[in-house]
Structure formats: C-alpha cells, structure tokens
Design an enzyme around this catalytic site. Structure first.
Site, PDB file in Angstrom:
ATOM      1  N   ASN A 157       0.871  -1.189   0.000  1.00 11.06           N
ATOM      2  CA  ASN A 157       0.000   0.000   0.000  1.00 11.06           C
ATOM      3  C   ASN A 157       0.905   1.235   0.000  1.00 11.06           C
ATOM      4  O   ASN A 157       1.520   1.551   1.012  1.00 11.06           O
ATOM      5  CB  ASN A 157      -0.898  -0.035   1.241  1.00 11.06           C
ATOM      6  CG  ASN A 157      -1.761   1.202   1.369  1.00 11.06           C
ATOM      7  OD1 ASN A 157      -1.798   2.059   0.468  1.00 11.06           O
ATOM      8  ND2 ASN A 157      -2.459   1.313   2.495  1.00 11.06           N
ATOM      9  N   LYS A 188       0.052   4.263  -0.247  1.00  8.73           N
ATOM     10  CA  LYS A 188      -0.607   5.426   0.391  1.00  8.73           C
ATOM     11  C   LYS A 188      -0.427   6.691  -0.463  1.00  8.73           C
ATOM     12  O   LYS A 188      -0.368   6.597  -1.686  1.00  8.73           O
ATOM     13  CB  LYS A 188      -0.102   5.596   1.823  1.00  8.73           C
ATOM     14  CG  LYS A 188      -0.261   4.291   2.627  1.00  8.73           C
ATOM     15  CD  LYS A 188      -0.092   4.448   4.099  1.00  8.73           C
ATOM     16  CE  LYS A 188      -0.258   3.081   4.781  1.00  8.73           C
ATOM     17  NZ  LYS A 188      -0.191   3.154   6.226  1.00  8.73           N
ATOM     18  N   HIS A 217      -9.589   0.945   4.910  1.00  7.36           N
ATOM     19  CA  HIS A 217      -8.311   1.168   5.603  1.00  7.36           C
ATOM     20  C   HIS A 217      -8.553   2.090   6.798  1.00  7.36           C
ATOM     21  O   HIS A 217      -9.344   3.028   6.722  1.00  7.36           O
ATOM     22  CB  HIS A 217      -7.278   1.780   4.650  1.00  7.36           C
ATOM     23  CG  HIS A 217      -5.901   1.742   5.218  1.00  7.36           C
ATOM     24  ND1 HIS A 217      -5.477   2.654   6.160  1.00  7.36           N
ATOM     25  CD2 HIS A 217      -4.878   0.884   5.034  1.00  7.36           C
ATOM     26  CE1 HIS A 217      -4.235   2.343   6.516  1.00  7.36           C
ATOM     27  NE2 HIS A 217      -3.851   1.273   5.842  1.00  7.36           N
ATOM     28  N   GLU A 219      -6.934   4.450   7.995  1.00  9.91           N
ATOM     29  CA  GLU A 219      -6.705   5.891   7.765  1.00  9.91           C
ATOM     30  C   GLU A 219      -7.957   6.528   7.175  1.00  9.91           C
ATOM     31  O   GLU A 219      -8.255   7.690   7.439  1.00  9.91           O
ATOM     32  CB  GLU A 219      -5.476   6.090   6.864  1.00  9.91           C
ATOM     33  CG  GLU A 219      -4.191   5.825   7.655  1.00  9.91           C
ATOM     34  CD  GLU A 219      -3.028   5.296   6.845  1.00  9.91           C
ATOM     35  OE1 GLU A 219      -3.069   5.336   5.602  1.00  9.91           O
ATOM     36  OE2 GLU A 219      -2.063   4.805   7.481  1.00  9.91           O
ATOM     37  N   GLU A 253      -5.235  -5.096  10.468  1.00 15.49           N
ATOM     38  CA  GLU A 253      -4.213  -4.069  10.685  1.00 15.49           C
ATOM     39  C   GLU A 253      -4.516  -3.318  11.979  1.00 15.49           C
ATOM     40  O   GLU A 253      -5.325  -2.398  11.982  1.00 15.49           O
ATOM     41  CB  GLU A 253      -4.223  -3.055   9.530  1.00 15.49           C
ATOM     42  CG  GLU A 253      -3.892  -3.630   8.185  1.00 15.49           C
ATOM     43  CD  GLU A 253      -3.364  -2.550   7.248  1.00 15.49           C
ATOM     44  OE1 GLU A 253      -2.214  -2.682   6.809  1.00 15.49           O
ATOM     45  OE2 GLU A 253      -4.075  -1.568   6.982  1.00 15.49           O
ATOM     46  N   GLY A 303       2.596   2.234  10.855  1.00 19.69           N
ATOM     47  CA  GLY A 303       3.544   3.332  10.740  1.00 19.69           C
ATOM     48  C   GLY A 303       4.220   3.694  12.054  1.00 19.69           C
ATOM     49  O   GLY A 303       4.890   4.716  12.157  1.00 19.69           O
ATOM     50  N   SER A 313       3.586  -2.205  10.387  1.00 21.68           N
ATOM     51  CA  SER A 313       5.032  -2.244  10.623  1.00 21.68           C
ATOM     52  C   SER A 313       5.671  -3.586  10.271  1.00 21.68           C
ATOM     53  O   SER A 313       6.579  -4.050  10.961  1.00 21.68           O
ATOM     54  CB  SER A 313       5.360  -1.843  12.071  1.00 21.68           C
ATOM     55  OG  SER A 313       4.934  -0.505  12.318  1.00 21.68           O
ATOM     56  N   GLY A 334       2.938  -1.161   4.315  1.00 26.10           N
ATOM     57  CA  GLY A 334       2.955   0.269   4.024  1.00 26.10           C
ATOM     58  C   GLY A 334       4.367   0.733   3.724  1.00 26.10           C
ATOM     59  O   GLY A 334       4.893   0.523   2.625  1.00 26.10           O
ATOM     60  N   GLY A 335       5.006   1.347   4.716  1.00 23.96           N
ATOM     61  CA  GLY A 335       6.322   1.959   4.531  1.00 23.96           C
ATOM     62  C   GLY A 335       7.340   1.091   3.798  1.00 23.96           C
ATOM     63  O   GLY A 335       8.012   1.559   2.874  1.00 23.96           O
TER      64      GLY A 335
HETATM   65  P1  13P Z   1       3.105   0.315   7.732  1.00 22.87           P
HETATM   66  O1  13P Z   1       3.624  -0.958   7.115  1.00 22.87           O
HETATM   67  O2  13P Z   1       3.823   1.535   7.259  1.00 22.87           O
HETATM   68  O3  13P Z   1       2.981   0.209   9.203  1.00 22.87           O
HETATM   69  O4  13P Z   1       1.597   0.499   7.158  1.00 22.87           O
HETATM   70  C1  13P Z   1       0.713  -0.549   7.225  1.00 22.87           C
HETATM   71  C2  13P Z   1      -0.505  -0.198   6.445  1.00 22.87           C
HETATM   72  O5  13P Z   1      -1.271   0.674   6.831  1.00 22.87           O
HETATM   73  C3  13P Z   1      -0.732  -0.888   5.175  1.00 22.87           C
HETATM   74  O6  13P Z   1      -2.014  -0.670   4.699  1.00 22.87           O
END
Ligand code: 13P
Length: 251
Positions: free
Chosen positions: A9, A11, A95, A97, A167, A173, A212, A233-234
């Site tokens: 992802n 983002k 998600h 967020e 998640e 994050g 993470s 994510g990251g």
């Molecule tokens: P991180 O891997 O950056 O923690 O993000 C996870 C995420 O929200 C994937 O959708």
C-alpha cells in the site's frame, strides 16, 4: 492450501519519477511464483503503474473506490467500474486511515466492498482496533463488529473472492508490530467468525497482517497458521525490503 499474498500500500506517496524508479527496482526483485503480489499506488499513478507492469507478475490495485458503481455526478470520486477500466484487479476498502481520519463508517465500507465485487474487482477488507480499544480488551469485539457489518451487507459467498487484512491501528507506521501470537489470535477469530457462516469459504479466505511489517519480522509473522501474507505500508516503498518480504511469504 491458501496461496500467500503480499500487498504494498503506497498510500499518498510518490511522483511520476519516483514511481517509475520504484517499479524498475521492483521488476529486478526475484519473486517466488508461489506468492501473489499486488501494489496499490495512488490513483494518480494507477495508469502509469499498470502500463509499466504490463506482462509482469505483479498486479495493481486501487487504495479506495466509491460506494457507487458506474458513472455519474459524484465529484472527486472514482468508481470501481472506472478502476477496472484502468486495469485494476484489486481495491483496498476500509483502511483505518480512511475510517479514522476521513470518517468512513462501517456502512460506507460495506457498500464499497459490494461495489468492488459487483465490478469484478477483489476487495481487501481492512479491519483493526485502536490502541485504546486493545488496552480496554475490546480487540475481538471491534474487529468482529467491523467484519459482521460486511458479512451482513455482502453475504458470506462474497468472501470466495475477497481478502481480509487485519491491521491494528497502533501498529501502523509506528514501528510497533503485533507479536505473531497477538496477530494469530485475531486472525483465528476472523476465520472462526467466517466459519460460523461457511466453513469451506472460511478455510479458503486469505487473512493478511498489516502494521510495521519489515523484512526482519515478516518470516515470523507469516509462519503463523492463520496469517496468509501481509499488507505492507512503509516497507513497500523500498524495492529491496518489499522483495525480501515477498520472498519471506514464499518460504
Ligand atoms: P506500515 O507498514 O507503514 O505500518 O503500514 C501498514 C498499512 O497501513 C498498510 O495498509
């Protein structure tokens, strides 16, 4: 046997130039054929990524879709119909967020889930609790409620094609990863809830962990019996890290 799935992802990240670089680096990664890989760029870069990944074994998905299908007067929205036309096979729905920062309700999430399936895309339904909810012992209740709303709206048969992603909000994050045991407990509860509707479907549904995930902790997480891959994510913005996570899912 469930085929492992690793999803990146991206983002709200990237420019045309950085996306092109990332794709080029991703294409140099050795990926195991046993693992399904999907990336979710921002909608601005979908067409670019679909074109640049043409002929590769990495699929492309959108980070969100409208709850309305087809075309019409809905400024700023993108329908699942349009995303399919752009070459998307997958879409993230719910998600955290979007739920927590943009105020997306369980109702809206479940309508988006249905819209995606109606247009032939596979939704990745994201579920998860906040730190406060975990600390007050409500994790399974919160995740169960989020899932129940979608089962009620879409029906259990919808999960033949859908994927679920657990998640925990506090792990996203933050550098804090759920322990493999903490994640496994929730994944098993998700599968049990689906199994109460249909045992066969529940056994086939892939449940991904997100929050993470890094190259260093991926193997241990993916080694748990109900963890079928990850939503990253990251670390999905770095080709070497993402490649290593994909390979960990294949072992
Ligand atoms: P991180 O891997 O950056 O923690 O993000 C996870 C995420 O929200 C994937 O959708």
């Amino acid at each position: 046997m469930r085929r492992p799935l690793v999803a990146g992802n991206w983002k709200m990240n990237g420019t045309r130039a950085s996306v092109a670089e990332l794709i080029e680096a991703l294409c140099q990664q050795e990926l195991s054929p046993g693992v399904e890989v999907v990336v979710f760029p921002s909608s601005l870069h979908l067409t670019q990524v679909v074109e640049e990944l043409e002929g590769r074994s990495i699929a492309v998905g959108a980070q969100d879709c409208s709850s309305e299908v087809g075309f019409g007067a809905l400024t700023g929205e993108e329908s699942a119909s349009q995303l399919v036309d752009a070459g998307c096979k997958w879409v993230l729905v719910g998600h955290s967020e979007r739920r927590l920062i943009l105020g997306e309700s369980d109702d809206v999430v479940s309508k988006k889930f249905v819209a995606a399936l109606e247009c032939g895309m596979a939704p990745v339904l994201c579920l998860g609790e906040t730190l406060e909810q975990r600390q007050s012992g409500q994790t399974l209740e919160v995740v169960g409620r989020q899932l129940a709303r979608v089962i009620a709206e879409a029906g259990i048969a919808a999960f033949k094609k859908a994927v679920v992603a657990y998640e925990p909000v506090w792990a996203i994050g933050s550098g804090l990863t759920a322990t493999p045991q903490q994640a496994q407990q929730v994944h098993a509860a998700i599968r049990e809830q689906l199994a109460r509707e249909d045992q066969r479907i529940a056994e086939g549904v892939r449940v991904l962990y997100g929050g993470s995930v890094k190259a260093e902790n991926a193997s241990e997480l993916f080694g748990m019996s109900d963890i079928d891959g990850g939503l990253i994510g990251g670390a999905s913005l770095k080709a070497n890290d993402f490649g290593a996570i994909c390979r960990a899912a294949g072992n």
